[in-house]
Design an enzyme around this catalytic site. Structure first.
Site, PDB file in Angstrom:
ATOM      1  N   ASP A  11      42.454  34.985  51.516  1.00  0.00           N
ATOM      2  CA  ASP A  11      40.997  35.799  51.071  1.00  0.00           C
ATOM      3  C   ASP A  11      40.466  36.604  52.860  1.00  0.00           C
ATOM      4  O   ASP A  11      41.306  35.980  53.294  1.00  0.00           O
ATOM      5  CB  ASP A  11      40.051  35.004  50.126  1.00  0.00           C
ATOM      6  N   SER A  12      39.587  37.505  52.258  1.00  0.00           N
ATOM      7  CA  SER A  12      39.309  38.663  53.593  1.00  0.00           C
ATOM      8  C   SER A  12      38.288  37.339  54.344  1.00  0.00           C
ATOM      9  O   SER A  12      38.278  37.203  55.309  1.00  0.00           O
ATOM     10  CB  SER A  12      38.702  39.668  53.173  1.00  0.00           C
ATOM     11  N   CYS A  74      41.624  37.410  47.553  1.00  0.00           N
ATOM     12  CA  CYS A  74      41.169  39.043  47.759  1.00  0.00           C
ATOM     13  C   CYS A  74      40.899  39.649  46.376  1.00  0.00           C
ATOM     14  O   CYS A  74      42.222  40.412  46.335  1.00  0.00           O
ATOM     15  CB  CYS A  74      41.188  39.514  49.071  1.00  0.00           C
ATOM     16  N   GLU A 153      26.543  36.391  50.607  1.00  0.00           N
ATOM     17  CA  GLU A 153      26.813  35.748  51.293  1.00  0.00           C
ATOM     18  C   GLU A 153      25.486  35.427  52.107  1.00  0.00           C
ATOM     19  O   GLU A 153      25.002  34.069  52.994  1.00  0.00           O
ATOM     20  CB  GLU A 153      27.781  36.298  52.619  1.00  0.00           C
ATOM     21  N   CYS A 185      35.390  41.073  41.828  1.00  0.00           N
ATOM     22  CA  CYS A 185      34.815  40.978  43.655  1.00  0.00           C
ATOM     23  C   CYS A 185      34.918  39.061  43.467  1.00  0.00           C
ATOM     24  O   CYS A 185      34.144  38.512  42.838  1.00  0.00           O
ATOM     25  CB  CYS A 185      33.972  41.526  44.292  1.00  0.00           C
ATOM     26  N   HIS A 187      32.783  37.359  45.441  1.00  0.00           N
ATOM     27  CA  HIS A 187      32.055  36.939  45.627  1.00  0.00           C
ATOM     28  C   HIS A 187      30.676  36.757  44.436  1.00  0.00           C
ATOM     29  O   HIS A 187      30.051  36.300  43.689  1.00  0.00           O
ATOM     30  CB  HIS A 187      31.348  37.841  46.318  1.00  0.00           C
TER      31      HIS A 187
HETATM   32  N1  DGL Z   1      36.943  39.217  48.905  1.00  0.00           N
HETATM   33  C1  DGL Z   1      36.856  40.685  48.764  1.00  0.00           C
HETATM   34  C2  DGL Z   1      37.034  40.701  47.666  1.00  0.00           C
HETATM   35  O1  DGL Z   1      37.369  40.100  46.556  1.00  0.00           O
HETATM   36  C3  DGL Z   1      35.210  41.056  49.516  1.00  0.00           C
HETATM   37  C4  DGL Z   1      35.115  40.452  50.443  1.00  0.00           C
HETATM   38  C5  DGL Z   1      35.134  41.566  51.268  1.00  0.00           C
HETATM   39  O2  DGL Z   1      34.994  42.725  51.132  1.00  0.00           O
HETATM   40  O3  DGL Z   1      36.176  41.373  51.632  1.00  0.00           O
HETATM   41  O4  DGL Z   1      37.252  42.443  47.505  1.00  0.00           O
END
Ligand code: DGL
Length: 270
Positions: A11-12, A74, A153, A185, A187
């Site tokens: 993931d990012s 991600c 976050e 997403c 989050h």
């Molecule tokens: N992990 C990213 C997503 O699910 C969210 C956070 C980011 O923008 O990197 O799209």
């Protein structure tokens, strides 16, 4: 004895731990190697070209660890990089978009499905296309929600400001009469309580992380790669990040539901 090759998940940043959590709940015998690209987060506001480059580098790191399956946790990276990754890596690859779309297409009664995600995910059209591929008569109403990742976050899950932001973002979806909402997403599963409060019982929330864990289980089973009850070695869980681990460790518990004891910093893309 080693528990054998694990599932590589990237993931990012920290958000993909919602997918790790769903995998650990459903597939507790599986080892997991996680990489969070914390030095380059967020992906959601970056161009597809940049996100594809980051995704290839993250995948190369995990592939080098000898994994049996790669998960793109991600949503933004799943939306744009899966074809490039499938071309480059000889591994089963599971993204979060198709599972989320599939579960939403099964959940909707009215055929009106909302999708929320980062700007990158929504503007790619990936969920919209995947939903229409599941059922061409589904009407998709998609809404980018760039303020939600920082609010999660920050830990403002139950904050008045978050409720107001959620209300504002979901107003067009409510106006269209959606009965199902895809949380597109990493989050957003943490926002389920506030989303349920704002949208009410008439809207089903589809958690892409949970849908993805189901598809991972099916993929491993169909390839004979799922660890069975006869396998007694304890599964391994390893966590890597590309920036210093401190902030990741601080907020990881909220996403994973458990502390992440050891996090190793590595370099990617050099
Ligand atoms: N992990 C990213 C997503 O699910 C969210 C956070 C980011 O923008 O990197 O799209």
């Amino acid at each position: 004895m080693s528990p054998g090759p694990g599932i590589g998940i990237f993931d990012s940043g920290v958000g993909g731990l919602t997918v790790v959590r769903a995998v650990m709940d459903r597939l507790p015998r599986e080892s997991v190697i996680y990489f969070g690209d914390t030095a380059r987060v967020p992906y959601g506001s970056k161009s597809p070209e940049t996100v594809i480059r980051f995704a290839r580098e993250s995948a190369a790191f995990l592939a080098g660890k000898g994994i049996k399956l790669l998960v793109v946790a991600c949503n933004t990276a799943s939306a744009v990089s899966i074809p490039a990754l499938r071309q480059e890596f000889d591994l089963p690859i599971v993204g979060v978009i198709e599972p989320g779309a599939l579960f939403a297409s099964r959940a909707t009664g009215s055929g009106r499905v909302g999708v929320i995600g980062t700007i990158g995910t929504i503007s790619s059209g990936a969920y919209q296309n995947a939903l229409r591929e599941c059922n061409s008569s589904i009407r998709v109403i998609a809404q980018p929600c760039p303020l939600l990742v920082p609010l999660v976050e920050e830990g403002w899950l139950d904050h008045e400001i978050t409720r107001l932001v959620v209300e504002e973002y979901t107003r067009p979806l409510v106006a269209e009469g959606i009965d199902t909402l895809v949380l597109g997403c990493t989050h957003y599963p943490l926002l389920k309580p506030v989303l349920s409060r704002v949208l009410g019982d008439g809207v089903r929330l589809v958690d892409s992380a949970e849908a993805t864990a189901e598809v991972i289980g099916d993929t491993l089973r169909s390839r004979g790669l799922l660890r069975g009850s006869e396998e007694t070695e304890r599964p391994d869980r390893k966590f890597y990040v590309s920036d210093i681990p401190l902030k990741f460790q601080e907020i990881a518990q909220r996403f994973l539901g458990a502390a992440v004891p050891l996090v190793t910093q590595i370099k990617v893309g050099e």
